[in-house]
Write a protein that holds these residues in place. Structure first.
Motif, PDB file in Angstrom:
ATOM      1  N   GLY A  24      41.851  33.486  33.242  1.00  0.00           N
ATOM      2  CA  GLY A  24      42.962  34.303  33.747  1.00  0.00           C
ATOM      3  C   GLY A  24      42.750  34.748  35.334  1.00  0.00           C
ATOM      4  N   TYR A  25      41.630  33.980  35.897  1.00  0.00           N
ATOM      5  CA  TYR A  25      41.497  34.239  37.514  1.00  0.00           C
ATOM      6  C   TYR A  25      42.603  33.669  38.130  1.00  0.00           C
ATOM      7  CZ  TYR A  25      39.166  33.619  41.757  1.00  0.00           C
ATOM      8  OH  TYR A  25      39.019  33.716  43.274  1.00  0.00           O
ATOM      9  N   GLU A  26      43.153  34.593  38.983  1.00  0.00           N
ATOM     10  CA  GLU A  26      44.069  34.401  39.913  1.00  0.00           C
ATOM     11  C   GLU A  26      43.559  34.225  41.341  1.00  0.00           C
ATOM     12  OE1 GLU A  26      47.050  37.460  39.648  1.00  0.00           O
ATOM     13  OE2 GLU A  26      47.308  37.403  37.451  1.00  0.00           O
ATOM     14  N   TRP A  33      36.419  30.637  45.803  1.00  0.00           N
ATOM     15  CA  TRP A  33      35.643  30.741  44.617  1.00  0.00           C
ATOM     16  C   TRP A  33      34.607  29.494  44.574  1.00  0.00           C
ATOM     17  CZ3 TRP A  33      37.092  29.519  38.860  1.00  0.00           C
ATOM     18  CH2 TRP A  33      36.093  29.565  38.068  1.00  0.00           C
ATOM     19  N   ILE A  34      33.370  29.774  44.601  1.00  0.00           N
ATOM     20  CA  ILE A  34      32.451  28.279  44.815  1.00  0.00           C
ATOM     21  C   ILE A  34      31.740  28.462  43.417  1.00  0.00           C
ATOM     22  CG2 ILE A  34      30.488  27.200  46.094  1.00  0.00           C
ATOM     23  CD1 ILE A  34      31.404  28.965  48.464  1.00  0.00           C
ATOM     24  N   VAL A  35      31.634  27.212  42.754  1.00  0.00           N
ATOM     25  CA  VAL A  35      30.910  27.136  41.748  1.00  0.00           C
ATOM     26  C   VAL A  35      29.785  26.208  41.993  1.00  0.00           C
ATOM     27  CG1 VAL A  35      30.872  26.204  39.244  1.00  0.00           C
ATOM     28  CG2 VAL A  35      32.522  27.647  39.797  1.00  0.00           C
ATOM     29  N   VAL A  89      36.611  38.392  36.610  1.00  0.00           N
ATOM     30  CA  VAL A  89      36.809  39.343  37.601  1.00  0.00           C
ATOM     31  C   VAL A  89      38.432  39.803  37.619  1.00  0.00           C
ATOM     32  CG1 VAL A  89      37.020  39.062  40.285  1.00  0.00           C
ATOM     33  CG2 VAL A  89      35.236  38.118  39.197  1.00  0.00           C
ATOM     34  N   ARG A  90      38.446  40.994  37.728  1.00  0.00           N
ATOM     35  CA  ARG A  90      39.826  41.556  37.519  1.00  0.00           C
ATOM     36  C   ARG A  90      40.736  41.223  38.806  1.00  0.00           C
ATOM     37  NH1 ARG A  90      39.132  47.640  36.308  1.00  0.00           N
ATOM     38  NH2 ARG A  90      41.459  47.554  37.376  1.00  0.00           N
ATOM     39  N   PRO A  91      41.922  40.883  38.738  1.00  0.00           N
ATOM     40  CA  PRO A  91      42.711  40.872  39.759  1.00  0.00           C
ATOM     41  C   PRO A  91      43.062  42.058  40.565  1.00  0.00           C
ATOM     42  CG  PRO A  91      43.813  39.671  37.911  1.00  0.00           C
ATOM     43  CD  PRO A  91      42.664  40.427  37.336  1.00  0.00           C
ATOM     44  N   GLY A  92      42.727  42.221  41.845  1.00  0.00           N
ATOM     45  CA  GLY A  92      42.855  43.648  42.676  1.00  0.00           C
ATOM     46  C   GLY A  92      41.811  44.349  42.782  1.00  0.00           C
TER      47      GLY A  92
END
Length: 263
Positions: A24-26, A33-35, A89-92
């Motif tokens: 659900g990551y936006e 975002w670095i993996v 990580v929750r959006p916002g």
């Protein structure tokens, strides 16, 4: 233009966790975002790319701290968060955490919760060996002094917090290293917190924001393989902080806790 935030995630055979917790990551224009993949044998790198990450595929496993440092050096933002693959990580939620970082001048973690919404003790007190062992064995005796929870809306000072989610400014992480690569896995988060304390950097768990964390800790049950990885890090950690071995130093160290508001 550089992003405001860099989120760095270290993976090692973490494809399933990425699918579950990052689906659900936006992606946002001001967040990269670095993996950093530690030579996984599954499709962690491919899954991360599908979910929107920039992937750095390492040819060998550098450990948690080493891979985090690779991601940090490749990032370019003012604010950096080190976030595990089993954290959502929750959006916002980054702006409120950014505000806590700015207002406290410290390293910050959201209050982590289990998938059922119950809080996790991601805030911790001083890692005396006796309390670490009691905590590993599931003793309730460690709960009041060692395991720390931030109430809703509370910014709770702690000694250190679990490495599943650690956020702060680039300047502070550059000052700290950030991660000591001599810890291949385990104890690098305790060490980071104590080094931040020695540098006068507050460590805050913020109950204003909650993130879900899967938290499949291997050493909460006895299996030789994870303990074989933990024991060398334990030896390195307590050789660096020998005062944490002795119960006789506890009153002196805890007086510092009271002075600086971490108890």
């Amino acid at each position: 233009m550089a992003p405001t935030w860099s989120l760095i995630t270290v993976t090692y055979n973490s494809a399933e966790a990425l699918r579950e917790y990052w689906a659900g990551y936006e992606p946002a224009s001001d967040v990269e975002w670095i993996v950093v993949d530690n030579a996984s044998t599954d499709d962690s790198a491919a899954v991360a790319r599908e979910l929107g990450a920039r992937v750095i595929a390492l040819p060998e496993n550098l450990g948690f701290g080493g891979a985090n440092n690779v991601g940090f050096r490749s990032s370019s933002s003012q604010y950096v968060g080190f976030v595990n693959p089993d954290v959502s990580v929750r959006p916002g939620s980054l702006l409120p955490l950014q505000n806590v970082i700015d207002s406290t001048g410290g390293l910050v973690a959201p209050q982590l919760v289990n998938p059922d919404g119950t809080p996790q003790p991601n805030g911790r007190g001083y890692p005396f060996l006796a309390e670490k062992l009691r905590n590993r064995l599931g003793s309730d005796d460690a709960a009041s002094t060692y395991r720390r929870f931030a109430s809703a809306g509370e910014d709770l000072p702690v000694v250190w917090f679990m490495g599943a989610a650690v956020l702060g400014t680039r300047a502070h992480f550059e000052m700290l290293g950030p991660w000591d690569e001599r810890f291949f896995v385990y104890y690098e988060d305790s060490d980071l917190g104590l080094r931040a304390a020695a540098s006068g950097i507050p460590r805050i768990v913020s109950g204003k924001i909650t993130w879900v964390h899967g938290w499949a800790r291997e050493t909460t049950r006895f299996e030789w393989a994870p303990w074989r990885r933990e024991i060398p890090s334990m030896a390195k950690f307590y050789s660096r902080y020998p005062r944490l071995l002795s119960p006789w130093t506890r009153p002196m160290i805890k007086s510092l806790d009271r002075k600086f508001g971490t108890v």
